[in-house]
Write a protein that holds these residues in place. Structure first.
Motif, PDB file in Angstrom:
ATOM      1  N   LEU A  22       0.821  -1.218   0.000  1.00  0.00           N
ATOM      2  CA  LEU A  22       0.000   0.000   0.000  1.00  0.00           C
ATOM      3  C   LEU A  22       0.851   1.262   0.000  1.00  0.00           C
ATOM      4  CD1 LEU A  22      -2.802  -1.058   2.522  1.00  0.00           C
ATOM      5  CD2 LEU A  22      -3.050  -0.723   0.053  1.00  0.00           C
ATOM      6  N   ALA A  23       2.064   1.155   0.570  1.00  0.00           N
ATOM      7  CA  ALA A  23       2.952   2.320   0.631  1.00  0.00           C
ATOM      8  C   ALA A  23       3.689   2.566  -0.677  1.00  0.00           C
ATOM      9  CB  ALA A  23       3.957   2.131   1.757  1.00  0.00           C
TER      10      ALA A  23
ATOM     11  N   ASP B 251      -2.517   3.210  -5.546  1.00  0.00           N
ATOM     12  CA  ASP B 251      -3.558   2.365  -6.144  1.00  0.00           C
ATOM     13  C   ASP B 251      -4.766   2.258  -5.219  1.00  0.00           C
ATOM     14  OD1 ASP B 251      -1.893   1.928  -8.241  1.00  0.00           O
ATOM     15  OD2 ASP B 251      -1.425  -0.155  -7.758  1.00  0.00           O
ATOM     16  N   ALA B 252      -5.947   2.354  -5.815  1.00  0.00           N
ATOM     17  CA  ALA B 252      -7.170   2.209  -5.031  1.00  0.00           C
ATOM     18  C   ALA B 252      -7.256   0.790  -4.476  1.00  0.00           C
ATOM     19  CB  ALA B 252      -8.388   2.502  -5.908  1.00  0.00           C
TER      20      ALA B 252
ATOM     21  N   GLU C 114      -9.318   1.072   3.627  1.00  0.00           N
ATOM     22  CA  GLU C 114     -10.495   1.469   4.402  1.00  0.00           C
ATOM     23  C   GLU C 114     -10.745   0.567   5.611  1.00  0.00           C
ATOM     24  OE1 GLU C 114     -11.681   4.244   3.226  1.00  0.00           O
ATOM     25  OE2 GLU C 114     -10.422   4.064   1.427  1.00  0.00           O
ATOM     26  N   VAL C 115     -10.050  -0.581   5.685  1.00  0.00           N
ATOM     27  CA  VAL C 115     -10.348  -1.511   6.783  1.00  0.00           C
ATOM     28  C   VAL C 115      -9.875  -0.939   8.117  1.00  0.00           C
ATOM     29  CG1 VAL C 115     -10.265  -3.541   5.299  1.00  0.00           C
ATOM     30  CG2 VAL C 115      -8.200  -2.831   6.506  1.00  0.00           C
TER      31      VAL C 115
ATOM     32  N   ASP D 134      -5.028  -6.601   9.009  1.00  0.00           N
ATOM     33  CA  ASP D 134      -4.387  -7.842   9.434  1.00  0.00           C
ATOM     34  C   ASP D 134      -4.554  -8.898   8.346  1.00  0.00           C
ATOM     35  OD1 ASP D 134      -7.070  -8.503   9.649  1.00  0.00           O
ATOM     36  OD2 ASP D 134      -7.063  -8.643  11.841  1.00  0.00           O
ATOM     37  N   ALA D 135      -4.045 -10.098   8.594  1.00  0.00           N
ATOM     38  CA  ALA D 135      -4.096 -11.166   7.578  1.00  0.00           C
ATOM     39  C   ALA D 135      -5.531 -11.510   7.201  1.00  0.00           C
ATOM     40  CB  ALA D 135      -3.363 -12.403   8.089  1.00  0.00           C
ATOM     41  N   LYS D 136      -6.420 -11.525   8.171  1.00  0.00           N
ATOM     42  CA  LYS D 136      -7.823 -11.835   7.893  1.00  0.00           C
ATOM     43  C   LYS D 136      -8.410 -10.823   6.924  1.00  0.00           C
ATOM     44  CE  LYS D 136     -12.335 -12.669  10.058  1.00  0.00           C
ATOM     45  NZ  LYS D 136     -13.073 -11.817   9.097  1.00  0.00           N
ATOM     46  N   ALA D 137      -8.128  -9.534   7.162  1.00  0.00           N
ATOM     47  CA  ALA D 137      -8.646  -8.491   6.276  1.00  0.00           C
ATOM     48  C   ALA D 137      -8.103  -8.663   4.859  1.00  0.00           C
ATOM     49  CB  ALA D 137      -8.278  -7.116   6.826  1.00  0.00           C
ATOM     50  N   VAL D 138      -6.834  -9.006   4.751  1.00  0.00           N
ATOM     51  CA  VAL D 138      -6.220  -9.197   3.434  1.00  0.00           C
ATOM     52  C   VAL D 138      -6.942 -10.307   2.670  1.00  0.00           C
ATOM     53  CG1 VAL D 138      -4.137  -9.915   2.200  1.00  0.00           C
ATOM     54  CG2 VAL D 138      -3.958  -8.317   4.122  1.00  0.00           C
TER      55      VAL D 138
END
Length: 312
Positions: free
Chosen positions: A201-202, A206-207, A212-213, A217-221
């Protein structure tokens, strides 16, 4: 003939305990807090008291107990000598001998916790149909256990199965917790996957729904990747490429019938398995292609099952 046994999975916060029949039926499970004060001097005494109390409660005599198995969070030799468990405050001593004395002479067998969890999956879990398997635990770190012909491979210093510290990236500048650079753990653990996402992300603007999460963490990914987010899918792909690379190295050394994937990251389910399997078969040596890759089934109970199996 003994009818029962105990399997203990010792962690830095609690110890999971299981009372089993010798056929492998889990009769009851409970937890005991781990007292790490004063160099963990009271841990084995407390566990012995918990086991003896359960025997009294169930009316089980010492003659009816085949023994007590215990998984330890650190390297341990085949003769029961533990070599420093940082999370417990332990130094070097024979845990089997000392624990047996606390238990009034009951047989004790100890093993590394990751190896013991692998033994549990091999005995009563996802690998029960295979005589040779490797368990890979994707949690805060990456652990593992190697079972060949139904036996744990522990190695000369008890460090066999330290899958998380296979080097998969020689260009990594940041150090792993072990002090080396480019370890599998830096990319495939829960913290490693989150780290890959933050780096990605850094790199540009890129959108991505990952921006927004609430908690990256890994679960979100994995959740966002399953929804089709391009950046999240890139991160999953990269993590799975590294994991496949590690599994390919292992397969060339021990050629297991199956890899069993457990730990918190494995909750991503079949999506994770499909990604790793595809990338593994792209790079695997021809004699190792199509090795079964599957999800662990015992969850947090793998350690107590494996500890029980140690004494049988």
């Amino acid at each position: 003939m003994a009818k029962y046994g105990f399997g203990l999975d010792l962690g830095g916060t609690t110890c999971k305990c299981g009372l089993f029949t010798t056929e492998g039926e889990l009769v009851e499970k409970w937890e005991v807090p781990t007292d790490t004060t004063n160099g963990g001097v009271n841990i084995l005494k407390n566990l012995a008291q918990a086991v003896i109390k359960k025997m009294e409660e169930k009316g089980i005599s010492a003659d009816d107990v085949s023994g007590v198995g215990i998984g330890i969070p650190g390297p341990i030799s085949d003769d029961g000598v533990v070599n420093r468990c940082v999370n417990l405050g332990w130094g070097v001593f024979n845990v089997e001998k000392e624990f047996s004395e606390c238990l009034g002479g009951l047989k004790v067998k100890a093993g590394n916790d990751a190896n013991v969890a692998a033994l549990g999956e091999a005995w009563m879990g996802a690998a029960k149909d295979y005589s040779s398997s490797v368990m890979v635990t994707l949690g805060t770190g990456v652990g593992g256990g190697v079972i060949i012909n139904d036996d744990i491979i522990s190695g000369a210093a008890g460090a066999a199965g330290e899958i998380g510290h296979i080097r998969v990236n020689y260009n990594e500048e940041n150090a792993c917790g072990c002090g080396n650079h480019g370890c599998l753990e830096q990319y495939c653990s829960a913290t490693g996957i989150a780290r890959l996402a933050k780096i990605r992300l850094a790199q540009n603007e890129d959108a991505s729904s990952l921006r927004e999460v609430e908690t990256l963490d890994a679960k979100a990914v994995f959740d966002e990747a399953k929804k089709g987010d391009v950046v999240a899918k890139e991160v999953v792909k990269r993590a799975c490429e590294y994991l496949a690379q590690g599994l390919e190295v292992i397969s060339c050394v021990v050629n297991p019938e199956a890899f069993v994937i457990g730990g918190g990251v494995s909750k991503a389910g079949q999506y994770l398995i499909d990604e790793v399997e595809y990338r593994f078969n792209e790079i695997a040596f021809h004699g190792c292609k199509n090795t079964k890759i599957t999800l662990a089934t015992l969850g947090n109970d793998a350690g107590i099952y494996g500890a029980m199996k140690l004494i049988l």
